[in-house]
Scaffold this motif. Sequence first.
Motif, mmCIF file in Angstrom:
data_model
loop_
_atom_site.group_PDB
_atom_site.id
_atom_site.type_symbol
_atom_site.label_atom_id
_atom_site.label_comp_id
_atom_site.label_asym_id
_atom_site.label_seq_id
_atom_site.Cartn_x
_atom_site.Cartn_y
_atom_site.Cartn_z
ATOM 1 N N GLU A 9 0.811 -1.214 0.000
ATOM 2 C CA GLU A 9 0.000 0.000 0.000
ATOM 3 C C GLU A 9 0.847 1.269 0.000
ATOM 4 O O GLU A 9 0.508 2.240 -0.672
ATOM 5 C CB GLU A 9 -0.954 0.005 1.191
ATOM 6 N N LYS A 14 -1.394 7.151 -4.781
ATOM 7 C CA LYS A 14 -2.820 7.350 -4.503
ATOM 8 C C LYS A 14 -3.445 8.423 -5.397
ATOM 9 O O LYS A 14 -4.611 8.329 -5.759
ATOM 10 C CB LYS A 14 -3.013 7.658 -3.030
ATOM 11 N N ALA A 29 -10.978 5.496 -4.313
ATOM 12 C CA ALA A 29 -10.101 5.734 -3.153
ATOM 13 C C ALA A 29 -10.569 4.953 -1.926
ATOM 14 O O ALA A 29 -9.775 4.633 -1.044
ATOM 15 C CB ALA A 29 -10.031 7.222 -2.844
ATOM 16 N N ASN A 30 -11.854 4.617 -1.883
ATOM 17 C CA ASN A 30 -12.398 3.874 -0.744
ATOM 18 C C ASN A 30 -11.785 2.487 -0.581
ATOM 19 O O ASN A 30 -11.771 1.943 0.517
ATOM 20 C CB ASN A 30 -13.919 3.734 -0.860
ATOM 21 N N ASP A 33 -9.073 2.422 1.973
ATOM 22 C CA ASP A 33 -9.477 2.784 3.331
ATOM 23 C C ASP A 33 -9.737 1.499 4.127
ATOM 24 O O ASP A 33 -10.609 0.719 3.760
ATOM 25 C CB ASP A 33 -10.743 3.638 3.257
ATOM 26 N N PRO A 34 -8.983 1.282 5.214
ATOM 27 C CA PRO A 34 -9.171 0.039 5.975
ATOM 28 C C PRO A 34 -10.505 -0.051 6.725
ATOM 29 O O PRO A 34 -10.872 -1.127 7.182
ATOM 30 C CB PRO A 34 -7.994 0.020 6.950
ATOM 31 N N SER A 35 -11.251 1.046 6.830
ATOM 32 C CA SER A 35 -12.521 0.969 7.551
ATOM 33 C C SER A 35 -13.526 0.161 6.728
ATOM 34 O O SER A 35 -13.514 0.180 5.504
ATOM 35 C CB SER A 35 -13.069 2.370 7.844
ATOM 36 N N THR A 38 -16.686 2.002 4.144
ATOM 37 C CA THR A 38 -16.573 2.557 2.803
ATOM 38 C C THR A 38 -16.348 1.447 1.780
ATOM 39 O O THR A 38 -15.873 0.363 2.119
ATOM 40 C CB THR A 38 -15.418 3.565 2.723
ATOM 41 N N ARG A 143 -14.987 -3.614 -1.033
ATOM 42 C CA ARG A 143 -14.714 -2.912 0.229
ATOM 43 C C ARG A 143 -13.233 -2.611 0.391
ATOM 44 O O ARG A 143 -12.862 -1.576 0.911
ATOM 45 C CB ARG A 143 -15.185 -3.759 1.413
ATOM 46 N N ARG A 144 -12.386 -3.533 -0.048
ATOM 47 C CA ARG A 144 -10.951 -3.367 0.165
ATOM 48 C C ARG A 144 -10.211 -4.079 -0.958
ATOM 49 O O ARG A 144 -10.594 -5.166 -1.385
ATOM 50 C CB ARG A 144 -10.568 -3.961 1.521
ATOM 51 N N GLU A 146 -6.154 -4.940 -1.665
ATOM 52 C CA GLU A 146 -4.815 -4.855 -1.082
ATOM 53 C C GLU A 146 -3.867 -5.751 -1.861
ATOM 54 O O GLU A 146 -4.229 -6.851 -2.269
ATOM 55 C CB GLU A 146 -4.861 -5.263 0.387
#
Length: 165
Positions: A9, A14, A29-30, A33-35, A38, A143-144, A146
Amino acid sequence: MAAVVASLEEFIEKGQLECLNEDKANPVANVLDPSSETFLSSDENVDHQLLVKVQFRVPVKLQSLKIVGSAEDETAPQSVKLFLDKVNMGFEDAEEEAVQELQLSAENVDGEPVPLRFVKFQNVSSLQVFFQDNFGAPTTRVRRLEFFGQPASSMDMKDWKPVKG
């Protein structure tokens, strides 16, 4: 010395992250985001396909990829194609043969890294991820996203300082 595989990462540009067919309310971009609140979503007024373009600051050796989504509501990606160094790629180019194609299971999109053919991803400057199909929903949500591997060389040009002599 054994190679250390870690999240890449910190090597992602970015500002260069781009996605075709994204829902403007849920941009690309979401995915960095590790949350868990988003996510990236396709534009429901167009179709369920997404084309994410990732640039790396330095060439990397890519070993695996983690794609997090929800198979329960059928929005998670199921069929994914990976392309290398096609920075101006569009959806019509995604019909070409990919460097690697992935068929994801419900377990894969639950956060389990998917191994890649390491020999094909030894010197990656940019990666294009085409989310071709999902588990059946009208939109695709990620969602993610990586990436795991290591820098192709141990020097990051961002840290380089010229020597005045």
